[in-house]
Design a protein around this motif. Structure first.
Motif: not given
Length: 397
Positions: A105-106, A159-163, A248-255, A384-388
């Motif tokens: 859950s999130a 992970t904020a709005c991508s949780s 499919g799924y992908g996760n990245a962070n633009d930092a 999400g916030f933080g670039g997630n």
């Protein structure tokens, strides 16, 4: 790696207390954004919100929880959506207690929806309320684990709005890796002074119903929701009714920044590319994009830039936050449910409140209900916030 199939859905948002109500209001283009009736805040009379149209007391009575201690509004929304999802998938008590069944859950708000009570407890101004163990992000997950005797792997993602998009991705990975045969995934958040005051300090709340992808957009509306999906391996699903496949799924962070996306959309582009790669399809196979589409100047501009960089021809897209508001940790799961409704019914729902599309891009969101429109693959974005940044590819079965 086996296929990951969706066999159950449950959702409660500002536009409906169950899956069917949500679907009908999406079809009719009916927004749930309005002045709040139950949320107590200085801003309740000043700003519109995507509030669930039930008082917490009413919700507790509906669920038979009126005499239970420590259930915050967040917990109640979670139970409501969870119960619909497991009933929809016809899961038995034995299924839920199996060590092969996981729960991911999130939440971002968790029990902090009781901001004032949290303040009293934290500052020793109370004798200790019934909610002392309910303030964390995982409190609702622990309630679900206890209530439904879940013994398999469980986790809570923030992970904020991508949780909850990440919860779906993790659930799919657990099944593909053979670590679970069934995973109930999703997320929940309720309106809270904590988040409303924080977003207001960022000056990104609109005083009107938000208009994602409009040239004159000026901010978002906060909402609340709970949404869960039952994911099952192909072997376990058997001859069950199946809604869709998590392809499919992908996760990245633009930092780049704590609250803003980078101008060149590094994280967004990478998460979309990874989602397509794990699904094994090209961008041209995507029939519809459920965009993150918050209605803030930064998000919508950067998301459209990222989409235009990835797609030679941008497919139909919308932002269903124009119906529900931004439901934070629940958003990814809510929008996955919406995406699946589009697949099931061969429809793309209109994006609301858009009068002048962003002029830099020659791609307006869907403005009317698109019926009899085959939707085989959906790309659903949650940033999400933080670039997630997280993207999901959901396919027709």
């Amino acid at each position: 790696m086996g296929r990951v199939l969706v066999t159950g859905l449950g959702v409660i948002t500002a536009i409906g207390n169950n899956l069917e109500e949500n679907y009908q209001r999406l079809r009719n283009g009916t927004t749930g954004i309005a002045k709040a009736s139950y949320f107590e805040s200085l801003y309740a009379s000043q700003l519109p919100f995507g509030e669930v149209k039930l008082a917490s007391e009413t919700l507790a009575e509906m669920l038979g929880l009126q005499n239970e201690k420590g259930y915050t509004r967040t917990c109640l929304l979670a139970v409501k959506a969870f119960e619909e999802a497991i009933a929809d998938a016809a899961l038995t008590a034995q299924d839920l207690s199996s060590f092969d069944t996981a729960l991911v859950s999130a939440s971002t708000v968790g029990g902090m929806c009781l901001t004032d009570q949290l303040y009293e407890d934290a500052n020793l101004r109370s004798r200790g309320s019934e909610y002392l163990s309910a303030y964390g992000c995982s409190a609702h997950t622990l309630k679900l684990v206890k209530r439904y005797y879940i013994r398999g792997f469980s986790d809570t993602i923030n992970t904020a709005c991508s949780s909850s998009a990440n919860a779906i991705a993790l659930g799919a990975r657990l099944i593909r890796a053979g670590r679970a045969s069934r995973v109930i995934v999703g997320g929940v958040d309720s309106l809270a002074k904590y988040t409303v005051n924080g977003f207001n300090a960022l000056k990104i709340l609109s005083s009107q119903p938000s208009k994602p992808f409009d040239e004159n957009r000026d901010g978002l509306n906060l909402g609340e929701a709970g949404a869960y999906l039952v994911l099952e391996s192909e072997e376990v699903a058997g001859d069950k009714r199946v809604y869709a496949e998590i392809c499919g799924y992908g996760n990245a962070n633009d930092a780049h920044h704590p609250t803003a996306m980078s101008d060149n959309a590094v994280g967004a582009i990478r998460s979309m590319k990874e989602a397509l790669e794990t699904a094994g399809i090209s961008p041209s196979r995507i029939d519809y994009i459920n965009a993150h589409g918050t209605g803030t100047p930064n998000n919508d501009q950067i998301e459209m830039f990222g989409i235009s960089q990835l797609f030679d021809k941008v497919p139909p897209y919308n932002s269903t936050k124009s119906y529900t508001g931004h439901t934070l940790g629940a958003a990814g799961a809510v929008e996955a449910v919406v995406s699946i409704l589009s697949i099931k019914h061969s429809e793309i729902f209109p994006s609301l409140h858009v009068q002048t599309p962003i002029q830099e891009f020659n791609h307006a969101p869907a403005g009317t209900l698109m019926e009899n429109y085959p939707v085989n693959y959906v790309l659903s974005n949650s940033f999400g916030f933080g670039g997630n940044c997280t993207s999901l590819v959901i396919g027709k079965v």
